[in-house]
Structures are given as C-alpha cells and as structure tokens.
Design a protein around this motif. Structure first.
Motif, PDB file in Angstrom:
ATOM      1  N   GLN A  12       0.842  -1.188   0.000  1.00  0.00           N
ATOM      2  CA  GLN A  12       0.000   0.000   0.000  1.00  0.00           C
ATOM      3  C   GLN A  12       0.882   1.244   0.000  1.00  0.00           C
ATOM      4  O   GLN A  12       1.938   1.252   0.638  1.00  0.00           O
ATOM      5  CB  GLN A  12      -0.909   0.001   1.237  1.00  0.00           C
ATOM      6  CG  GLN A  12      -1.881   1.166   1.327  1.00  0.00           C
ATOM      7  CD  GLN A  12      -2.795   1.293   0.133  1.00  0.00           C
ATOM      8  OE1 GLN A  12      -2.493   2.001  -0.823  1.00  0.00           O
ATOM      9  NE2 GLN A  12      -3.907   0.582   0.160  1.00  0.00           N
ATOM     10  N   GLU A  13       0.454   2.252  -0.719  1.00  0.00           N
ATOM     11  CA  GLU A  13       1.126   3.556  -0.709  1.00  0.00           C
ATOM     12  C   GLU A  13       0.833   4.190   0.661  1.00  0.00           C
ATOM     13  O   GLU A  13      -0.331   4.383   1.010  1.00  0.00           O
ATOM     14  CB  GLU A  13       0.582   4.400  -1.859  1.00  0.00           C
ATOM     15  CG  GLU A  13       0.983   5.862  -1.843  1.00  0.00           C
ATOM     16  CD  GLU A  13       2.472   6.099  -1.900  1.00  0.00           C
ATOM     17  OE1 GLU A  13       2.983   6.761  -0.983  1.00  0.00           O
ATOM     18  OE2 GLU A  13       3.119   5.618  -2.852  1.00  0.00           O
ATOM     19  N   PRO A  14       1.879   4.475   1.467  1.00  0.00           N
ATOM     20  CA  PRO A  14       1.628   4.964   2.831  1.00  0.00           C
ATOM     21  C   PRO A  14       0.876   6.290   2.897  1.00  0.00           C
ATOM     22  O   PRO A  14       0.191   6.556   3.877  1.00  0.00           O
ATOM     23  CB  PRO A  14       3.016   5.085   3.451  1.00  0.00           C
ATOM     24  CG  PRO A  14       3.985   4.972   2.340  1.00  0.00           C
ATOM     25  CD  PRO A  14       3.299   4.293   1.196  1.00  0.00           C
ATOM     26  N   SER A  15       0.938   7.109   1.839  1.00  0.00           N
ATOM     27  CA  SER A  15       0.165   8.362   1.846  1.00  0.00           C
ATOM     28  C   SER A  15      -1.331   8.081   1.670  1.00  0.00           C
ATOM     29  O   SER A  15      -2.171   8.903   2.030  1.00  0.00           O
ATOM     30  CB  SER A  15       0.662   9.308   0.761  1.00  0.00           C
ATOM     31  OG  SER A  15       0.470   8.740  -0.510  1.00  0.00           O
ATOM     32  N   THR A  16      -1.672   6.895   1.133  1.00  0.00           N
ATOM     33  CA  THR A  16      -3.066   6.482   0.969  1.00  0.00           C
ATOM     34  C   THR A  16      -3.576   5.818   2.244  1.00  0.00           C
ATOM     35  O   THR A  16      -4.650   6.141   2.749  1.00  0.00           O
ATOM     36  CB  THR A  16      -3.205   5.485  -0.215  1.00  0.00           C
ATOM     37  OG1 THR A  16      -2.670   6.096  -1.378  1.00  0.00           O
ATOM     38  CG2 THR A  16      -4.646   5.090  -0.452  1.00  0.00           C
ATOM     39  N   TYR A  17      -2.805   4.857   2.755  1.00  0.00           N
ATOM     40  CA  TYR A  17      -3.175   4.148   3.983  1.00  0.00           C
ATOM     41  C   TYR A  17      -1.907   3.494   4.509  1.00  0.00           C
ATOM     42  O   TYR A  17      -1.214   2.800   3.762  1.00  0.00           O
ATOM     43  CB  TYR A  17      -4.244   3.081   3.703  1.00  0.00           C
ATOM     44  CG  TYR A  17      -4.885   2.526   4.960  1.00  0.00           C
ATOM     45  CD1 TYR A  17      -5.932   3.205   5.580  1.00  0.00           C
ATOM     46  CD2 TYR A  17      -4.440   1.346   5.538  1.00  0.00           C
ATOM     47  CE1 TYR A  17      -6.525   2.713   6.729  1.00  0.00           C
ATOM     48  CE2 TYR A  17      -5.025   0.845   6.691  1.00  0.00           C
ATOM     49  CZ  TYR A  17      -6.070   1.532   7.283  1.00  0.00           C
ATOM     50  OH  TYR A  17      -6.648   1.039   8.426  1.00  0.00           O
ATOM     51  N   ASN A  18      -1.582   3.722   5.778  1.00  0.00           N
ATOM     52  CA  ASN A  18      -0.333   3.182   6.307  1.00  0.00           C
ATOM     53  C   ASN A  18      -0.579   2.354   7.561  1.00  0.00           C
ATOM     54  O   ASN A  18      -1.706   2.279   8.063  1.00  0.00           O
ATOM     55  CB  ASN A  18       0.686   4.301   6.546  1.00  0.00           C
ATOM     56  CG  ASN A  18       0.174   5.343   7.519  1.00  0.00           C
ATOM     57  OD1 ASN A  18      -0.367   5.024   8.582  1.00  0.00           O
ATOM     58  ND2 ASN A  18       0.322   6.601   7.155  1.00  0.00           N
ATOM     59  N   TYR A  19       0.491   1.735   8.046  1.00  0.00           N
ATOM     60  CA  TYR A  19       0.358   0.817   9.184  1.00  0.00           C
ATOM     61  C   TYR A  19      -0.109   1.536  10.444  1.00  0.00           C
ATOM     62  O   TYR A  19      -0.898   0.996  11.211  1.00  0.00           O
ATOM     63  CB  TYR A  19       1.673   0.056   9.422  1.00  0.00           C
ATOM     64  CG  TYR A  19       1.450  -1.166  10.285  1.00  0.00           C
ATOM     65  CD1 TYR A  19       0.904  -2.320   9.738  1.00  0.00           C
ATOM     66  CD2 TYR A  19       1.738  -1.152  11.640  1.00  0.00           C
ATOM     67  CE1 TYR A  19       0.659  -3.435  10.524  1.00  0.00           C
ATOM     68  CE2 TYR A  19       1.504  -2.276  12.431  1.00  0.00           C
ATOM     69  CZ  TYR A  19       0.963  -3.408  11.867  1.00  0.00           C
ATOM     70  OH  TYR A  19       0.712  -4.512  12.649  1.00  0.00           O
ATOM     71  N   SER A  20       0.352   2.758  10.652  1.00  0.00           N
ATOM     72  CA  SER A  20      -0.092   3.528  11.827  1.00  0.00           C
ATOM     73  C   SER A  20      -1.607   3.731  11.803  1.00  0.00           C
ATOM     74  O   SER A  20      -2.273   3.645  12.834  1.00  0.00           O
ATOM     75  CB  SER A  20       0.606   4.886  11.881  1.00  0.00           C
ATOM     76  OG  SER A  20       1.989   4.706  12.059  1.00  0.00           O
ATOM     77  N   GLN A  21      -2.142   4.000  10.597  1.00  0.00           N
ATOM     78  CA  GLN A  21      -3.599   4.182  10.467  1.00  0.00           C
ATOM     79  C   GLN A  21      -4.320   2.864  10.771  1.00  0.00           C
ATOM     80  O   GLN A  21      -5.354   2.868  11.442  1.00  0.00           O
ATOM     81  CB  GLN A  21      -3.934   4.666   9.053  1.00  0.00           C
ATOM     82  CG  GLN A  21      -5.395   5.055   8.876  1.00  0.00           C
ATOM     83  CD  GLN A  21      -5.803   6.243   9.740  1.00  0.00           C
ATOM     84  OE1 GLN A  21      -5.122   7.253   9.758  1.00  0.00           O
ATOM     85  NE2 GLN A  21      -6.902   6.112  10.470  1.00  0.00           N
TER      86      GLN A  21
END
Length: 138
Positions: A12-21
């Motif tokens: 996943q592109e982290p600006s779209t959805y990341n592990y912290s989210q």
C-alpha cells in the motif's frame, strides 16, 4: 483438518493508507486490488493467514504484520464480483522495517515476486522467506 497458515505480502502507498492508520483503526477492509494476478492471490488468502504490510512509494519497506480476519468476499463497493476484498487487523509492527534494497541484496529472494514483478500488490511469501524477513527485522 487444520490447514497451516499461509503468508502474504500486501502493498500500500503509505500516503493512501499506512500501518499507523491500521493500528489506529484496529481493522480495515483491504480493497482496491485490480491486477489479475494480485486478485488471483487475494482469492487464495484465508482467514487466519498472516500478511506483511509493505509501504510502497518512497519508502519501499516491510513495516508490520497483519492477521487476515475474513475469507475473501466480493468488494461491496464494486459491481464487478471478480473484485474481492479481505478484512485485516494489525498483529504487530516489525522491530525495524525491512527495505526493498535489503531484500534485493539477499540472493535468497532473487526469484520472489517482490523482486521480479515489482508492480504486484498482493503476493504469497514462501515460509522460508517469511522467516528470513522476520529475522532481518530484528
């Protein structure tokens, strides 16, 4: 009969959805997979499997582990039944991220899709490679 868990890598592109989210949300629907080979892999995912959360884009690194908490089902947001999703929840952040450069530098990974088919967003992780990534992450 008990089937052993399988291992996967989900990108996943982290600006779209990341592990912290994902950690904040507690769980999410893994959707947006459109590539035919990635969809074929996603259809093989089973509840109870584990997946590496891999940040693409500028990061290009494995950052966390997810547990798959549903079998694949048709994406409720799409009319096309061939598009499937799974539900996932966070199962732990890697002690330290494992970068694509580290993976490419290790010949054990030479035949793996992450190295060979860089655009693929869902792929199986052979158990030996999973264990190697876990070791690399500390």
């Amino acid at each position: 009969m008990y089937m052993a868990s399988s291992y996967w890598l989900f990108k996943q592109e982290p600006s779209t959805y990341n592990y912290s989210q994902l950690e904040k949300d507690g769980k999410t629907v893994w959707d947006g997979v459109a590539n035919n080979l990635a969809l074929k892999h996603l259809r093989s995912v089973k509840k109870g499997d584990k997946a590496i959360f891999y940040h693409t884009g500028d990061e290009r690194q494995a950052v966390g582990i997810m547990e798959v908490i549903s079998d694949p089902y048709p994406d409720p947001k799409e009319k096309d039944e061939s598009l499937v999703v799974v539900d996932v929840r966070p199962a732990g952040r890697l002690k330290k991220p494992v970068t694509l450069d580290q993976i490419k530098a290790d010949s054990a990974f030479a035949q793996w899709e992450l190295v060979r088919i860089s655009r693929l967003s869902v792929m199986p992780v052979p158990e030996k490679l999973w264990e190697r990534i876990m070791k690399m992450s500390g």
